[in-house]
Write a protein that holds these residues in place. Structure first.
Motif, PDB file in Angstrom:
ATOM      1  N   VAL A   1      28.144   3.263  14.538  1.00  0.00           N
ATOM      2  CA  VAL A   1      28.538   5.024  14.288  1.00  0.00           C
ATOM      3  C   VAL A   1      30.595   4.793  13.826  1.00  0.00           C
ATOM      4  CG1 VAL A   1      27.662   6.173  15.888  1.00  0.00           C
ATOM      5  CG2 VAL A   1      29.819   4.808  16.836  1.00  0.00           C
ATOM      6  N   ASP A   2      30.972   5.345  13.627  1.00  0.00           N
ATOM      7  CA  ASP A   2      31.818   5.334  12.845  1.00  0.00           C
ATOM      8  C   ASP A   2      33.122   6.168  14.457  1.00  0.00           C
ATOM      9  OD1 ASP A   2      32.178   7.775  12.673  1.00  0.00           O
ATOM     10  OD2 ASP A   2      32.325   8.487  10.416  1.00  0.00           O
ATOM     11  N   GLY A   3      34.151   6.220  13.346  1.00  0.00           N
ATOM     12  CA  GLY A   3      35.546   7.062  14.881  1.00  0.00           C
ATOM     13  C   GLY A   3      35.050   8.202  15.223  1.00  0.00           C
ATOM     14  N   GLY A   4      34.301   9.414  14.771  1.00  0.00           N
ATOM     15  CA  GLY A   4      34.123   9.952  14.877  1.00  0.00           C
ATOM     16  C   GLY A   4      32.918   9.980  15.869  1.00  0.00           C
ATOM     17  N   ASP A   5      32.160   9.636  15.729  1.00  0.00           N
ATOM     18  CA  ASP A   5      30.648   9.196  16.436  1.00  0.00           C
ATOM     19  C   ASP A   5      29.660   9.525  15.686  1.00  0.00           C
ATOM     20  OD1 ASP A   5      29.243   8.048  18.928  1.00  0.00           O
ATOM     21  OD2 ASP A   5      28.611  10.150  19.332  1.00  0.00           O
ATOM     22  N   ARG A   6      29.618   9.543  14.263  1.00  0.00           N
ATOM     23  CA  ARG A   6      28.594   9.865  13.357  1.00  0.00           C
ATOM     24  C   ARG A   6      27.933   8.142  12.952  1.00  0.00           C
ATOM     25  NH1 ARG A   6      29.331   9.641   7.360  1.00  0.00           N
ATOM     26  NH2 ARG A   6      30.549   8.881   7.086  1.00  0.00           N
ATOM     27  N   VAL A   7      26.282   8.377  13.013  1.00  0.00           N
ATOM     28  CA  VAL A   7      25.904   7.541  12.848  1.00  0.00           C
ATOM     29  C   VAL A   7      26.018   7.050  11.466  1.00  0.00           C
ATOM     30  CG1 VAL A   7      23.223   6.699  12.539  1.00  0.00           C
ATOM     31  CG2 VAL A   7      24.410   7.950  14.846  1.00  0.00           C
ATOM     32  N   VAL A   8      25.878   6.468  11.067  1.00  0.00           N
ATOM     33  CA  VAL A   8      26.510   5.624   9.590  1.00  0.00           C
ATOM     34  C   VAL A   8      25.407   4.677   8.945  1.00  0.00           C
ATOM     35  CG1 VAL A   8      28.521   5.932   9.377  1.00  0.00           C
ATOM     36  CG2 VAL A   8      28.022   3.796  10.414  1.00  0.00           C
ATOM     37  N   ALA A   9      24.254   3.724  10.401  1.00  0.00           N
ATOM     38  CA  ALA A   9      23.718   2.977  10.038  1.00  0.00           C
ATOM     39  C   ALA A   9      22.661   2.357  11.434  1.00  0.00           C
ATOM     40  CB  ALA A   9      24.226   1.829   9.844  1.00  0.00           C
ATOM     41  N   GLY A  10      21.489   2.035  11.192  1.00  0.00           N
ATOM     42  CA  GLY A  10      20.901   1.766  12.234  1.00  0.00           C
ATOM     43  C   GLY A  10      19.377   0.764  12.257  1.00  0.00           C
ATOM     44  N   LEU A  11      19.055   0.433  12.906  1.00  0.00           N
ATOM     45  CA  LEU A  11      18.313  -0.437  12.743  1.00  0.00           C
ATOM     46  C   LEU A  11      17.021   0.191  14.544  1.00  0.00           C
ATOM     47  CD1 LEU A  11      16.885  -2.565  11.762  1.00  0.00           C
ATOM     48  CD2 LEU A  11      17.906  -4.572  14.554  1.00  0.00           C
ATOM     49  N   VAL A  12      15.773  -0.032  14.202  1.00  0.00           N
ATOM     50  CA  VAL A  12      14.938   0.466  14.921  1.00  0.00           C
ATOM     51  C   VAL A  12      13.705  -0.948  15.325  1.00  0.00           C
ATOM     52  CG1 VAL A  12      12.956   2.232  16.141  1.00  0.00           C
ATOM     53  CG2 VAL A  12      14.750   2.822  14.609  1.00  0.00           C
ATOM     54  N   VAL A  13      13.932  -1.127  16.272  1.00  0.00           N
ATOM     55  CA  VAL A  13      12.778  -2.405  16.701  1.00  0.00           C
ATOM     56  C   VAL A  13      11.840  -1.984  18.027  1.00  0.00           C
ATOM     57  CG1 VAL A  13      12.422  -4.978  16.908  1.00  0.00           C
ATOM     58  CG2 VAL A  13      14.233  -4.195  15.566  1.00  0.00           C
ATOM     59  N   ASN A  14      10.477  -2.287  17.912  1.00  0.00           N
ATOM     60  CA  ASN A  14       9.469  -1.780  18.076  1.00  0.00           C
ATOM     61  C   ASN A  14       9.257  -2.642  19.300  1.00  0.00           C
ATOM     62  OD1 ASN A  14      10.072   0.786  16.403  1.00  0.00           O
ATOM     63  ND2 ASN A  14       8.995   1.565  18.181  1.00  0.00           N
ATOM     64  N   ASP A  15       8.259  -2.787  20.210  1.00  0.00           N
ATOM     65  CA  ASP A  15       6.934  -3.691  20.584  1.00  0.00           C
ATOM     66  C   ASP A  15       5.793  -3.272  20.269  1.00  0.00           C
ATOM     67  OD1 ASP A  15       5.282  -5.248  21.702  1.00  0.00           O
ATOM     68  OD2 ASP A  15       6.313  -5.258  24.110  1.00  0.00           O
ATOM     69  N   ARG A  16       5.575  -4.203  18.861  1.00  0.00           N
ATOM     70  CA  ARG A  16       4.076  -3.389  18.605  1.00  0.00           C
ATOM     71  C   ARG A  16       2.786  -4.857  19.203  1.00  0.00           C
ATOM     72  NH1 ARG A  16       2.486  -3.549  12.332  1.00  0.00           N
ATOM     73  NH2 ARG A  16       0.696  -1.941  12.062  1.00  0.00           N
ATOM     74  N   ASP A  17       2.377  -4.658  20.569  1.00  0.00           N
ATOM     75  CA  ASP A  17       1.344  -5.398  20.667  1.00  0.00           C
ATOM     76  C   ASP A  17       2.078  -6.521  20.212  1.00  0.00           C
ATOM     77  OD1 ASP A  17      -1.064  -3.065  20.987  1.00  0.00           O
ATOM     78  OD2 ASP A  17      -0.802  -3.585  19.223  1.00  0.00           O
ATOM     79  N   GLY A  18       2.787  -6.504  21.489  1.00  0.00           N
ATOM     80  CA  GLY A  18       4.188  -8.037  21.229  1.00  0.00           C
ATOM     81  C   GLY A  18       4.558  -8.256  20.431  1.00  0.00           C
ATOM     82  N   THR A  19       4.594  -8.403  19.725  1.00  0.00           N
ATOM     83  CA  THR A  19       5.311  -8.362  18.318  1.00  0.00           C
ATOM     84  C   THR A  19       6.480  -7.782  18.619  1.00  0.00           C
ATOM     85  OG1 THR A  19       3.612  -9.821  17.426  1.00  0.00           O
ATOM     86  CG2 THR A  19       5.462  -9.567  16.176  1.00  0.00           C
ATOM     87  N   PRO A  20       7.371  -8.271  17.785  1.00  0.00           N
ATOM     88  CA  PRO A  20       9.043  -6.897  17.768  1.00  0.00           C
ATOM     89  C   PRO A  20       8.415  -6.501  16.331  1.00  0.00           C
ATOM     90  CG  PRO A  20       9.760  -9.169  18.834  1.00  0.00           C
ATOM     91  CD  PRO A  20       7.919  -8.933  18.486  1.00  0.00           C
ATOM     92  N   TRP A  21       8.334  -5.938  15.389  1.00  0.00           N
ATOM     93  CA  TRP A  21       7.921  -4.962  14.309  1.00  0.00           C
ATOM     94  C   TRP A  21       9.482  -3.915  14.453  1.00  0.00           C
ATOM     95  CZ3 TRP A  21       4.583  -6.581  11.005  1.00  0.00           C
ATOM     96  CH2 TRP A  21       4.583  -5.050  10.042  1.00  0.00           C
ATOM     97  N   VAL A  22      10.334  -3.837  13.051  1.00  0.00           N
ATOM     98  CA  VAL A  22      11.124  -3.376  12.302  1.00  0.00           C
ATOM     99  C   VAL A  22      10.332  -1.820  12.356  1.00  0.00           C
ATOM    100  CG1 VAL A  22      12.742  -3.241  10.745  1.00  0.00           C
ATOM    101  CG2 VAL A  22      12.046  -5.307  11.674  1.00  0.00           C
ATOM    102  N   GLY A  23      10.622  -1.094  13.058  1.00  0.00           N
ATOM    103  CA  GLY A  23      10.168   0.198  13.035  1.00  0.00           C
ATOM    104  C   GLY A  23      10.948   0.951  11.143  1.00  0.00           C
ATOM    105  N   ASP A  24      12.136   1.196  11.695  1.00  0.00           N
ATOM    106  CA  ASP A  24      13.132   1.527  10.691  1.00  0.00           C
ATOM    107  C   ASP A  24      14.326   0.867  10.626  1.00  0.00           C
ATOM    108  OD1 ASP A  24      13.593   3.294   7.972  1.00  0.00           O
ATOM    109  OD2 ASP A  24      13.297   4.661   9.586  1.00  0.00           O
TER     110      ASP A  24
END
Length: 242
Positions: free
Chosen positions: A154-177
């Motif tokens: 996030v930037d100084g105004g708490d605006r989201v500028v980038a993101g990474l979502v990682v999920n537990d997909r049946d025991g394997t970490p998976w980059v959801g987005d």
């Protein structure tokens, strides 16, 4: 474990297993027998079907409309361990890392900017519909529970500028987005988030991390540089008229 509910179709000596993938989609987990394509086509006609490319092409031959073609990719965190110091990477001054705990609507602007019209993964729906796709991912209802290595920038105004979502997909970490705002001032944030996550996952004992990338998305080259290798290819098939 993600706790995905597996459903099974069977006819004669053919069996097809699948799980729900959200937004009217199903993902084929296994298909055995000579009539797999016919079984899927007759029983799942009202769904978008994410299938191994061979089965997907058979569904297209039966009248389905081809959609996203994507590579599954994987990095082995044991055979190719990331440098531990990656876990300490931080963005430039003026930006900060925070937990991936913002509501979905707070991520929409950056997500849409990351996938503008003309991008292989562009989405033409409304902001509300985009939030409706992101929310189940954050809640763990699509790929599995959200892992702690997920993060936002996030930037100084708490605006989201980038993101990474990682999920537990049946025991394997998976980059959801993974996404970031376009422009040179934001370049490298997606890679930074991925490097941090891989180092954290390796530190916590995970053996691998996976993701899916549209075959025409240039980001696949970034993933290759980060040590991901293609494992399989999938085709989403849309029913006629959808």
């Amino acid at each position: 474990m993600s706790g995905e509910q597996v459903s099974v179709l069977s006819a004669g000596d053919t069996t097809v297993s699948y799980v729900g993938a959200g937004a009217g989609r199903v993902r084929i987990v296994a298909a055995d027998g000579p009539a797999a394509a016919e079984l899927v086509w007759s029983r799942l006609a009202d769904h978008a079907v994410i299938a191994p490319v061979g089965l997907g092409e058979e569904l297209v031959a039966r009248g389905g409309r081809p959609g996203r073609r994507a590579h599954g990719m994987r990095r082995d965190l044991r055979a190719d361990p990331p440098p531990p110091q990656w876990a300490d990477a931080t963005p430039r001054q003026g930006l900060r890392l925070v937990a991936c705990d913002r509501p979905a609507h707070r991520l929409v602007a950056a997500w849409r900017a990351a996938f503008p019209p003309g991008h292989p993964d562009a989405y033409v729906g409304t902001d509300e519909q985009v939030a409706g796709m992101i929310a189940p991912l954050l809640a763990g209802r699509v790929l599995g529970p959200l892992l702690p290595c997920s993060a936002l920038v996030v930037d100084g105004g708490d605006r989201v500028v980038a993101g990474l979502v990682v999920n537990d997909r049946d025991g394997t970490p998976w980059v959801g987005d993974v996404f970031r705002l376009p422009g040179p001032e934001w370049a490298g944030l997606g890679g930074l988030l991925l490097r941090r996550a891989m180092a954290e996952l390796a530190r916590d004992g995970h053996g691998a991390v996976g993701l899916a990338v549209t075959t025409s998305n240039p980001a696949r080259h970034v993933y290759r540089k980060l040590g991901f290798e293609i494992t399989d290819t999938w085709l989403t098939v849309l029913p006629t008229g959808r």
